[in-house]
Motif scaffolding. Sequence first.
Motif, PDB file in Angstrom:
ATOM      1  N   ALA A 141      -6.679  -0.256  -1.958  1.00 59.01           N
ATOM      2  CA  ALA A 141      -5.689   0.492  -2.730  1.00 59.01           C
ATOM      3  C   ALA A 141      -4.558   1.030  -1.867  1.00 59.01           C
ATOM      4  CB  ALA A 141      -6.366   1.643  -3.462  1.00 59.01           C
ATOM      5  N   GLY A 142      -4.805   1.215  -0.564  1.00 61.07           N
ATOM      6  CA  GLY A 142      -3.792   1.778   0.311  1.00 61.07           C
ATOM      7  C   GLY A 142      -2.871   0.769   0.968  1.00 61.07           C
ATOM      8  N   VAL A 143      -3.030  -0.510   0.669  1.00 59.41           N
ATOM      9  CA  VAL A 143      -2.145  -1.541   1.211  1.00 59.41           C
ATOM     10  C   VAL A 143      -0.764  -1.392   0.584  1.00 59.41           C
ATOM     11  CG1 VAL A 143      -1.713  -4.024   1.349  1.00 59.41           C
ATOM     12  CG2 VAL A 143      -4.035  -3.129   1.642  1.00 59.41           C
ATOM     13  N   THR A 144       0.283  -1.367   1.398  1.00 56.10           N
ATOM     14  CA  THR A 144       1.629  -1.293   0.836  1.00 56.10           C
ATOM     15  C   THR A 144       2.050  -2.662   0.301  1.00 56.10           C
ATOM     16  OG1 THR A 144       2.786  -1.833   2.891  1.00 56.10           O
ATOM     17  CG2 THR A 144       2.276   0.501   2.484  1.00 56.10           C
ATOM     18  N   LEU A 145       3.002  -2.641  -0.606  1.00 59.67           N
ATOM     19  CA  LEU A 145       3.494  -3.899  -1.167  1.00 59.67           C
ATOM     20  C   LEU A 145       4.110  -4.763  -0.075  1.00 59.67           C
ATOM     21  CD1 LEU A 145       4.082  -5.726  -3.571  1.00 59.67           C
ATOM     22  CD2 LEU A 145       6.157  -4.386  -4.005  1.00 59.67           C
TER      23      LEU A 145
END
Length: 453
Positions: free
Chosen positions: A104-108
């Motif tokens: 969930a914490g992966v940036t686009l």
Amino acid sequence: MDLAETLAAIVGPGHVLGPERLALRDPGWCRGSQGAGLLVRPADAAELAAVLRATPGLAVVPQGGLTGLVEGTESHPGQLIVSFERMNRVHAIDPAQAVALVGAGVTLAALDAALEPFGLMAGVDIGARDSCTIGGMVATNAGGIRVLRYGMMRAGVLGLEVVLADGAILDLTTPLLKNNAGYDLKQVFIGSEGTLGLVTRVALRLFPRPRGIATAMLGLDPAGLSGLMPRLRAALGEQLAALEGIWPACYEYVAGQQGLTRRPMAPQGLYLIVEAFGPDDSAARAALEAALAPVIEDGTLAEAVIAQSDSDRQAIWKIREGGGTIGSAGETVHSYDVSLRLADLDPYVRAVEAAAATALPGVQVLVLGHVGDGNLHLMLMGPPGLPRAPCDAVVYETLGAFGDASVSAEHGIGLEKRAVLARVQPVAVRAAMRALKAAYDPENRLNPGKVLD
């Protein structure tokens, strides 16, 4: 053992941040984000579940990239902030299936970089790509500039891993394109703004990266917008990737703030940016030229400028992506995000301008948006200290005169739009939402006060 020590025993002392360390962090677009004074950074769903089980009854406020614009990350003393920044792994990429499983914490932007070697990408693209997180985009059902082609975030989510308020973990991370095995529970959490469950991993459908892009700026009478759209759609089909609009006052203000002396186009009633994909740049440009030729010949378009190079394309997009300059001279700006039928877009803008001229003399109405999908972003800009309430009245009371309109197109509700949602939402719909909240979060622990009062 106090709360900080309890949390440190679960996630490690380096991942529990008190007021001093929080004060060194960027609060993002919501100034009240750090109000709780205590933040925990679990590494995965298991640690998050342990945190929730160890703190029964404690309200938690989930935070991703802090790019939301509706006060959805505001927190208060006595609450606990949950940050997903350590859940930043791209767990798997399956190029054959065109699916990725990501934290969930992966940036686009990080996801896009990981997908580039495979010739793949996520469908949704937004301006905050360097900061926004996949979990936050799911929680808010993010939109952006490619909704015409790929849909909102909801359209690309195949599965989720979610932690409920009591610490139960729902593993819904199926990578299958077809899965009709009972209720589609993931849909409940997409767009719920962290009020029903906390998303920890996302299975995403991927798409081929466009090999060719063609971009044009168009000038037209706004009355011709609803007639232009079906013609572009018919001519370009799935090649039509974006149709963005900028109203003149916004165009002139942003261009002035950017110091642009050479602009792509002479003054127009409405500026549009249309983008088409293709197998290569030449083919995409040829398709776009063919689509535009008849609407130029019959006078629907007053002017069209087609980018011939990447620098031309950047020049066309520069003003549209320059919304961050609005208010940079010290003005107070109140921003709004609404959705209407295509034929109602310009009439609504004109009605807001007229209402503002009467009720808010001296206040500028600056408008741009994703017009192809009916989404407008309005900025009411005035002198420092401009109160929000009369601006809200102008925007939402005017919107009420238009049928099939929404007070939120893509930014969600948060705290900022909670009151207006309560006024316009049908009683039966609101009751159903309350029943859902009570079923998933009976103690009202998860992002309390957001969306529903």
